[in-house]
Write a protein that holds these residues in place. Sequence first.
Motif, short mmCIF file in Angstrom:
data_model
loop_
_atom_site.label_atom_id
_atom_site.label_comp_id
_atom_site.label_asym_id
_atom_site.label_seq_id
_atom_site.Cartn_x
_atom_site.Cartn_y
_atom_site.Cartn_z
N LEU A 54 0.82 -1.21 0.00
CA LEU A 54 0.00 0.00 0.00
C LEU A 54 0.85 1.26 0.00
N LEU A 55 1.97 1.22 0.72
CA LEU A 55 2.88 2.37 0.70
C LEU A 55 3.32 2.65 -0.73
N ASP A 56 3.58 1.56 -1.44
CA ASP A 56 4.02 1.66 -2.81
C ASP A 56 2.93 2.31 -3.68
N SER A 57 1.69 1.86 -3.53
CA SER A 57 0.66 2.45 -4.38
C SER A 57 0.33 3.86 -3.92
N LEU A 58 0.43 4.12 -2.62
CA LEU A 58 0.25 5.49 -2.12
C LEU A 58 1.25 6.42 -2.79
N ASN A 59 2.49 5.97 -2.81
CA ASN A 59 3.56 6.74 -3.40
C ASN A 59 3.30 7.06 -4.87
N ARG A 60 2.86 6.02 -5.59
CA ARG A 60 2.62 6.19 -7.02
C ARG A 60 1.44 7.12 -7.29
N MET A 61 0.38 6.96 -6.49
CA MET A 61 -0.77 7.84 -6.66
C MET A 61 -0.39 9.29 -6.34
N TYR A 62 0.40 9.45 -5.29
CA TYR A 62 0.82 10.80 -4.91
C TYR A 62 1.61 11.45 -6.04
N MET A 63 2.52 10.69 -6.62
CA MET A 63 3.34 11.24 -7.70
C MET A 63 2.49 11.59 -8.92
N ALA A 64 1.51 10.74 -9.20
CA ALA A 64 0.63 11.00 -10.34
C ALA A 64 -0.18 12.29 -10.12
N GLN A 65 -0.62 12.49 -8.87
CA GLN A 65 -1.36 13.72 -8.56
C GLN A 65 -0.44 14.93 -8.62
N ASP A 66 0.73 14.76 -8.02
CA ASP A 66 1.67 15.88 -7.94
C ASP A 66 2.10 16.33 -9.34
N SER A 67 2.29 15.36 -10.24
CA SER A 67 2.76 15.73 -11.57
C SER A 67 1.65 16.40 -12.38
N ARG A 68 0.41 16.27 -11.92
CA ARG A 68 -0.67 17.03 -12.55
C ARG A 68 -1.05 18.23 -11.68
N LEU A 69 -0.09 18.71 -10.91
CA LEU A 69 -0.23 19.92 -10.08
C LEU A 69 -1.29 19.79 -8.99
N GLY A 70 -1.50 18.57 -8.52
CA GLY A 70 -2.50 18.34 -7.48
C GLY A 70 -2.14 18.96 -6.14
N TYR A 71 -0.88 19.32 -5.97
CA TYR A 71 -0.46 19.90 -4.68
C TYR A 71 0.10 21.30 -4.86
N SER A 72 -0.42 22.01 -5.87
CA SER A 72 0.17 23.32 -6.18
C SER A 72 -0.30 24.42 -5.23
N SER A 73 -1.39 24.20 -4.52
CA SER A 73 -1.76 25.17 -3.50
C SER A 73 -2.28 24.41 -2.29
N TYR A 74 -2.43 25.15 -1.19
CA TYR A 74 -2.82 24.47 0.05
C TYR A 74 -4.15 23.73 -0.11
N TRP A 75 -5.17 24.46 -0.62
CA TRP A 75 -6.50 23.85 -0.69
C TRP A 75 -6.56 22.75 -1.72
N ARG A 76 -5.88 22.97 -2.85
CA ARG A 76 -5.81 21.92 -3.86
C ARG A 76 -5.16 20.67 -3.25
N GLY A 77 -4.11 20.91 -2.47
CA GLY A 77 -3.41 19.80 -1.83
C GLY A 77 -4.33 19.05 -0.89
N MET A 78 -5.12 19.81 -0.10
CA MET A 78 -6.05 19.16 0.84
C MET A 78 -7.04 18.29 0.07
#
Lengths: 248, 258
Positions: free
Chosen positions: B168-192
Amino acid sequence: MTPLLEFADVYYRYPGQERYALDGLTVAFPGGENIALIGRNGAGKSTLFLHCNGLYRPDTGEVRFGGRPLAYDRKSLKVLRQHIGVVFQNADEQLFSASVAQDISFGPFNLGLTEQEVRRRVQMAAELCEVVEMLERPTHALSGGEKARVALAGVLAMDPDILISDELMANLDPWGRRRIFDIFKRLHRRGKTIVLATHDLNVVRRWATYVVVMAGGRAAFAGSPDDLLANQAVLDETGLAEVWFDEF
Amino acid sequence: MHIIDCYAYSNKIRAVDPAQKAGLAVIVLLLCLVFNHPAVSLLAVAWMWGLAVWQAGLPVLIFGRVLVAELFFLCLATVAVALSISLTAPANPEAWLLPVGPLWISSTPADIYKAANLVLRALGAASAMNFLALTTPLVDLVDLLRRLRFSPILIDLMTVMYRFIFVLLDSLNRMYMAQDSRLGYSSYWRGMSSAGLLGSRLFVDAFQRSRRLQTALDARGYEGGHLQVLPTIYYRSNKLLGMSAAAILSLTAVWLVL
């Protein structure tokens, strides 16, 4: 000669779905062959596999192993699953133990073998799949190719007659695939039957000795690779001509 | 791979019977708690650290790093013992005082000693557990519990949970990277909002995985009940046994003398 495994007019529909995943499937898998199973996503390959060792049960129709219809009571299923091994696509989802040796030992123990015999089986399967040096390593420290071989060893430790592999190699690089084919070669020499889901023309040409093409829950073709490649009508109908021979 | 996990698998006494290592760790832990003497605790830390380096071949600093992390938490937890806050100035002439607005923060040498003793006592106990954690992978501990006839269902749960932490850590990591690379964490609220999606997606993912695991286990002839696997073969280390005895005796001796 009776085929090793056959489907006779099998219909199967997933609960809550309109469409039949297996829509009157009739096909035979001869023993001792390297069988390539081809078909688009949704053609019913995985559903077929899950019927092979009684994980799914046909709505109507019959699956036969060695000429005899499958029985679905506990005892018969146990015998069946010893003879027919299925290994799935994502190795990470099949390995339940953090210890490689323990994971491989799971199947043999389910066969009710003694600890001594289980140890022998684990060693045998590990040698066959070239994972001996990984036995004492944790599962999560293995690479994708190594995990696939460990998952395979876990099934082969039960010494099945038929090995069914559902796109085990989809996530592997060509070298990882090569090593899996090395294992298949050894199995073939021991007279085992291998069924492999694949889309690769190369595999069909160079490895397979028998090909089954699935389309819309039925078998569109079953026969030798040469016959398939000479059968323009089937190639066109199933769309294989387009992906195998059309220029980019 | 997690660093503690990594050493647990690769240290020099990995193949020693976990009963031997767990036995030593538990006895040292109990001695620290029962004797409750700073010298005993310090000696316990020294023994455990020494054995981890000398016997298990761990790098000197690894044990220290884990210990420092624990020390930090222990110090935070014992602040309340060392300091007291009151509205009136304490009458104790030995007390150190610090007025903060209407409050008095005070401490006495006795309080400090008490807090330090508590920290050391816990540190001694923690070092015993560190020794076990750094030399024994969880699969071996689960194996030990099995030998001690723990409930099979708990053991199976531990086996599968431990394995799936990494999956699960592995898939968490991959999902996080996929979101991050589509700017999913570009602002506080977007990140939340992305983190929320990630959490719910991970839950669904875990559920689907568990179903596929069940299918794969069934395919290998699982009929429900206990997941039987091969017990690992360990060896007994007389050297470690001797040193364990020496450690335990010296801890007892220090307590008797002081």
